[in-house]
Design a protein around this motif. Structure first.
Motif, PDB file in Angstrom:
ATOM      1  N   UNK A  18      49.964  34.903  49.596  1.00 11.85           N
ATOM      2  CA  UNK A  18      49.756  36.343  50.093  1.00 11.85           C
ATOM      3  C   UNK A  18      48.443  36.817  49.487  1.00 11.85           C
ATOM      4  N   UNK A  19      47.433  36.903  50.348  1.00  9.72           N
ATOM      5  CA  UNK A  19      46.168  37.406  50.124  1.00  9.72           C
ATOM      6  C   UNK A  19      46.163  38.891  49.374  1.00  9.72           C
ATOM      7  N   UNK A  20      46.983  39.627  50.119  1.00 11.32           N
ATOM      8  CA  UNK A  20      46.782  41.053  49.681  1.00 11.32           C
ATOM      9  C   UNK A  20      47.473  41.085  48.101  1.00 11.32           C
ATOM     10  N   UNK A  22      47.343  38.904  45.880  1.00 12.85           N
ATOM     11  CA  UNK A  22      46.429  37.984  45.044  1.00 12.85           C
ATOM     12  C   UNK A  22      45.341  39.017  44.534  1.00 12.85           C
ATOM     13  N   UNK A  23      44.968  39.734  45.961  1.00  6.84           N
ATOM     14  CA  UNK A  23      43.588  40.665  45.386  1.00  6.84           C
ATOM     15  C   UNK A  23      44.056  41.956  44.533  1.00  6.84           C
ATOM     16  N   UNK A  24      45.303  42.252  44.596  1.00  3.80           N
ATOM     17  CA  UNK A  24      45.767  43.443  43.969  1.00  3.80           C
ATOM     18  C   UNK A  24      45.893  43.039  42.256  1.00  3.80           C
ATOM     19  N   UNK A  25      46.271  41.841  42.234  1.00  7.31           N
ATOM     20  CA  UNK A  25      46.686  41.297  40.819  1.00  7.31           C
ATOM     21  C   UNK A  25      45.338  41.044  40.171  1.00  7.31           C
ATOM     22  N   UNK A  26      44.359  40.603  40.863  1.00 10.12           N
ATOM     23  CA  UNK A  26      42.978  40.229  40.315  1.00 10.12           C
ATOM     24  C   UNK A  26      42.074  41.543  39.895  1.00 10.12           C
ATOM     25  N   UNK A  27      42.255  42.749  41.013  1.00  9.42           N
ATOM     26  CA  UNK A  27      41.708  43.749  40.785  1.00  9.42           C
ATOM     27  C   UNK A  27      42.178  44.547  39.499  1.00  9.42           C
ATOM     28  N   UNK A  28      43.627  44.561  39.304  1.00  7.83           N
ATOM     29  CA  UNK A  28      44.270  45.158  38.060  1.00  7.83           C
ATOM     30  C   UNK A  28      43.863  44.456  36.916  1.00  7.83           C
ATOM     31  N   UNK A  29      43.758  43.170  36.875  1.00  6.26           N
ATOM     32  CA  UNK A  29      43.258  42.436  35.862  1.00  6.26           C
ATOM     33  C   UNK A  29      42.022  42.535  35.535  1.00  6.26           C
ATOM     34  N   UNK A  30      40.894  42.761  36.546  1.00  4.77           N
ATOM     35  CA  UNK A  30      39.522  43.077  36.229  1.00  4.77           C
ATOM     36  C   UNK A  30      39.527  44.529  35.383  1.00  4.77           C
ATOM     37  N   UNK A  31      40.043  45.317  36.054  1.00  2.49           N
ATOM     38  CA  UNK A  31      40.341  46.793  35.498  1.00  2.49           C
ATOM     39  C   UNK A  31      40.686  46.933  33.963  1.00  2.49           C
ATOM     40  N   UNK A  32      41.754  46.202  33.663  1.00  2.00           N
ATOM     41  CA  UNK A  32      42.388  46.077  32.489  1.00  2.00           C
ATOM     42  C   UNK A  32      41.388  45.202  31.420  1.00  2.00           C
ATOM     43  N   UNK A  33      40.714  44.269  31.695  1.00  2.00           N
ATOM     44  CA  UNK A  33      40.119  43.384  30.942  1.00  2.00           C
ATOM     45  C   UNK A  33      38.737  43.866  30.774  1.00  2.00           C
ATOM     46  N   UNK A  34      38.188  44.707  31.697  1.00  9.22           N
ATOM     47  CA  UNK A  34      36.767  44.906  31.886  1.00  9.22           C
ATOM     48  C   UNK A  34      36.642  46.030  30.679  1.00  9.22           C
ATOM     49  N   UNK A  35      37.219  46.667  30.528  1.00 14.22           N
ATOM     50  CA  UNK A  35      37.180  47.808  29.635  1.00 14.22           C
ATOM     51  C   UNK A  35      36.417  49.220  30.061  1.00 14.22           C
ATOM     52  N   UNK A  36      36.399  50.210  29.260  1.00 13.68           N
ATOM     53  CA  UNK A  36      35.754  51.341  29.759  1.00 13.68           C
ATOM     54  C   UNK A  36      34.577  51.511  30.380  1.00 13.68           C
ATOM     55  N   UNK A  37      33.687  50.967  29.774  1.00 11.24           N
ATOM     56  CA  UNK A  37      32.125  51.006  30.131  1.00 11.24           C
ATOM     57  C   UNK A  37      31.916  50.101  31.472  1.00 11.24           C
ATOM     58  N   UNK A  47      38.242  39.969  46.940  1.00  9.38           N
ATOM     59  CA  UNK A  47      38.862  38.723  46.317  1.00  9.38           C
ATOM     60  C   UNK A  47      39.037  37.700  47.464  1.00  9.38           C
ATOM     61  N   UNK A  48      38.273  36.779  47.603  1.00 12.24           N
ATOM     62  CA  UNK A  48      38.316  35.877  48.628  1.00 12.24           C
ATOM     63  C   UNK A  48      37.878  34.675  48.341  1.00 12.24           C
ATOM     64  N   UNK A  49      38.662  33.543  48.614  1.00 11.15           N
ATOM     65  CA  UNK A  49      38.550  32.091  48.179  1.00 11.15           C
ATOM     66  C   UNK A  49      38.139  31.972  46.791  1.00 11.15           C
ATOM     67  N   UNK A  50      38.891  32.478  45.837  1.00  6.44           N
ATOM     68  CA  UNK A  50      38.682  32.462  44.133  1.00  6.44           C
ATOM     69  C   UNK A  50      37.319  33.132  43.854  1.00  6.44           C
ATOM     70  N   UNK A  51      36.785  34.151  44.585  1.00  9.44           N
ATOM     71  CA  UNK A  51      35.824  34.368  44.229  1.00  9.44           C
ATOM     72  C   UNK A  51      35.796  36.382  44.126  1.00  9.44           C
ATOM     73  N   UNK A  52      35.469  36.740  43.161  1.00  9.24           N
ATOM     74  CA  UNK A  52      35.854  38.234  42.980  1.00  9.24           C
ATOM     75  C   UNK A  52      34.383  39.027  43.364  1.00  9.24           C
TER      76      UNK A  52
END
Length: 65
Positions: A18-20, A22-37, A47-52
């Motif tokens: 389910x591409x939708x 997958x993309x939502x989870x990757x976006x959420x992980x990015x925001x959580x792990x990236x930090x405030x800055x 997020x397409x073909x395992x590339x963000x």
């Protein structure tokens, strides 16, 4: 953090294709792990073909990310 990223493919595989989702989870992980800055200066846009794809604030951030 590496363990978290390593677990993502297994979690996504368990959910089925389910591409939708997958993309939502990757976006959420990015925001959580990236930090405030990074969150202030970047935004995941695709997020397409395992590339963000991430939008950045300016050319300086583009060079560094």
């Amino acid at each position: 953090m590496e363990q978290l990223f390593g677990a993502i493919p297994a979690v996504l595989g368990g959910l089925g294709a389910n591409d939708g989702i997958d993309e939502a989870i990757v976006f959420a992980v990015w925001q959580r792990c990236a930090g405030q800055l990074l969150n202030e200066r970047t935004k995941p846009i695709e997020f397409f073909e395992n590339r963000l794809v991430v939008a950045v604030a300016d050319e300086t951030w583009q060079r560094h990310i």
